[in-house]
Design an enzyme around this catalytic site. Sequence first.
Site, PDB file in Angstrom:
ATOM      1  N   HIS A 103      -8.268 -23.258  20.266  1.00 36.55           N
ATOM      2  CA  HIS A 103      -7.468 -24.277  20.933  1.00 36.55           C
ATOM      3  C   HIS A 103      -5.968 -24.081  20.715  1.00 36.55           C
ATOM      4  O   HIS A 103      -5.154 -24.644  21.435  1.00 36.55           O
ATOM      5  CB  HIS A 103      -7.905 -25.692  20.516  1.00 36.55           C
ATOM      6  CG  HIS A 103      -7.489 -26.111  19.140  1.00 36.55           C
ATOM      7  ND1 HIS A 103      -8.345 -26.114  18.075  1.00 36.55           N
ATOM      8  CD2 HIS A 103      -6.309 -26.574  18.665  1.00 36.55           C
ATOM      9  CE1 HIS A 103      -7.718 -26.554  17.000  1.00 36.55           C
ATOM     10  NE2 HIS A 103      -6.472 -26.842  17.332  1.00 36.55           N
ATOM     11  N   ASP A 140     -14.590 -22.448  18.498  1.00 32.56           N
ATOM     12  CA  ASP A 140     -13.150 -22.674  18.417  1.00 32.56           C
ATOM     13  C   ASP A 140     -12.459 -21.623  17.558  1.00 32.56           C
ATOM     14  O   ASP A 140     -11.587 -21.928  16.747  1.00 32.56           O
ATOM     15  CB  ASP A 140     -12.849 -24.079  17.882  1.00 32.56           C
ATOM     16  CG  ASP A 140     -11.384 -24.482  18.079  1.00 32.56           C
ATOM     17  OD1 ASP A 140     -10.737 -23.905  18.978  1.00 32.56           O
ATOM     18  OD2 ASP A 140     -10.899 -25.353  17.346  1.00 32.56           O
ATOM     19  N   SER A 159      -3.738 -26.069  12.356  1.00 26.89           N
ATOM     20  CA  SER A 159      -4.924 -25.500  12.993  1.00 26.89           C
ATOM     21  C   SER A 159      -4.893 -23.979  12.888  1.00 26.89           C
ATOM     22  O   SER A 159      -3.897 -23.339  13.221  1.00 26.89           O
ATOM     23  CB  SER A 159      -4.974 -25.880  14.474  1.00 26.89           C
ATOM     24  OG  SER A 159      -5.684 -27.061  14.672  1.00 26.89           O
TER      25      SER A 159
END
Length: 497
Positions: free
Chosen positions: A131, A161, A234
């Site tokens: 993402h 992901d 992230s």
Amino acid sequence: MTENISTISPAPLLVRLPRALAMAAVAAVLAVGPLAAPTPAFAASAPESFADMAQKLLPSVVNVYTTQTAKQPEQRGPAPDLQLPPGSPFEQFFKDFMNRQRNPNAPPRRQTSLGSGFIIDESGFIVTNNHVIDGADEISVRLHDETELKATLVGKDPRTDLALLKVETSRKLPAVPWGNSGDIRIGDWVLAIGNPFGLGGTVTAGILSARNRSMGGAYDDFLQTDASINRGNSGGPMFNMKGEVIGINSAILSPNGGSVGIGFAIASNLAKPVIEQIRNGGQVKRGWLGVRIQKLDEDVATGFGLDKARGALVSSVQENSPAAKAQIKQGDVILKFDGRDVPESDRLPRIVADTPIGKAVDATVWRNRKEITVKVTVGELKEDEVAAAADPNVPAVTGEVKSLGLTLAGLNAQSREKYGLDESAVGVLVTDAAQDSPAFEKGVRPGDLITEVGQESVKTPNDVSDKIKAARDGKKKSVLLTLSSRGETRFVAVRVD
């Protein structure tokens, strides 16, 4: 305030969170005998400082930033004529805004996304979240020493992901090793490092709070930690105390977008083989069984004669799939696959996905109140195949026939047309469910088709009534119904006591 789970990026993905997580307490150890025995060490004490470890690991963590072109919205029809009072402070603002909307030659806007990553090979391979780079036109990496490099996308896997990048450089980059996430215990210390917003490395420490967390994905396997993880982190690594990567920071539970001490990292034992496949071939191949599964609750497990709720309940089998060829049937409960226990339904997709394609394995299934073993040759999951996990919105429900307010009817041309049932459909139709009944509360609705009671076929309302009465007379607490609705099959344990 509603809590949510968000991916740690400038554009968070919001999903619902399961209920609050339980905490365990450790009992005190009492000394016995004339001399007190030494207290056992349940866990290593906290290090005096994480400084040496952080100093060694920080250079391996990078900032990942991307840019993408945002298309101008299409002008559909004439722009609205905004009527504003003369002299309004908003008059010029709205004129400028509408002029930009009307101008088809206006330059496209550039959007920027920020995240983190970590180096796994000195030649320049970098792991991050999908993402973080999804939809990017350009990907760049900023190293710990502020060096900026263009990165190319080697491959990505949206299902987990994960993404793998490659940068070209003449020098060897500091890499970090993978660790075994299966070895870390709840309560062990972990270190999370990110490089958010290009500010440089950020280090936080905490403990492992939980394992095997799922957010609804078929292949989810998250570690939960109370180490502070914030937006921009992230794709950053989570380390054990050996300096090995045991997780990739991916999501937080937060009421406002900031860290509240509940963060989630993709377990390294899930991530490592995915990254290796991407590195070797640019794509991920997974094993495929071809079943849709339903979670068992205690009532449904009792209806099947299981000692407790365990395994994955097969609600349907796809035609010409490996499961169909192995004679796995609707209503089977898969207890083991390739020698690995299936403690709950959401474990099965992960186990099957990790099994080599083409391998013939034994599957232990519960059928007709006994275990049997079938041989399955694992297929390859294609992108257009139906996902292995059943729709999570299909509830595991309970209900009765008359006492729970259900009205039944046989099938005819009119009812088939009304509820969209084809000519091959066989069973007993639920035509009404009282809104104040337990059956309605559990999800039984008009249009549901009862195809089996106690795993025996039924064709008329009398068939259902007779089998429910027989179950009561036999002192059974519940009987199992097989329901079909909107092309999906589910199993319902009906209490009859």
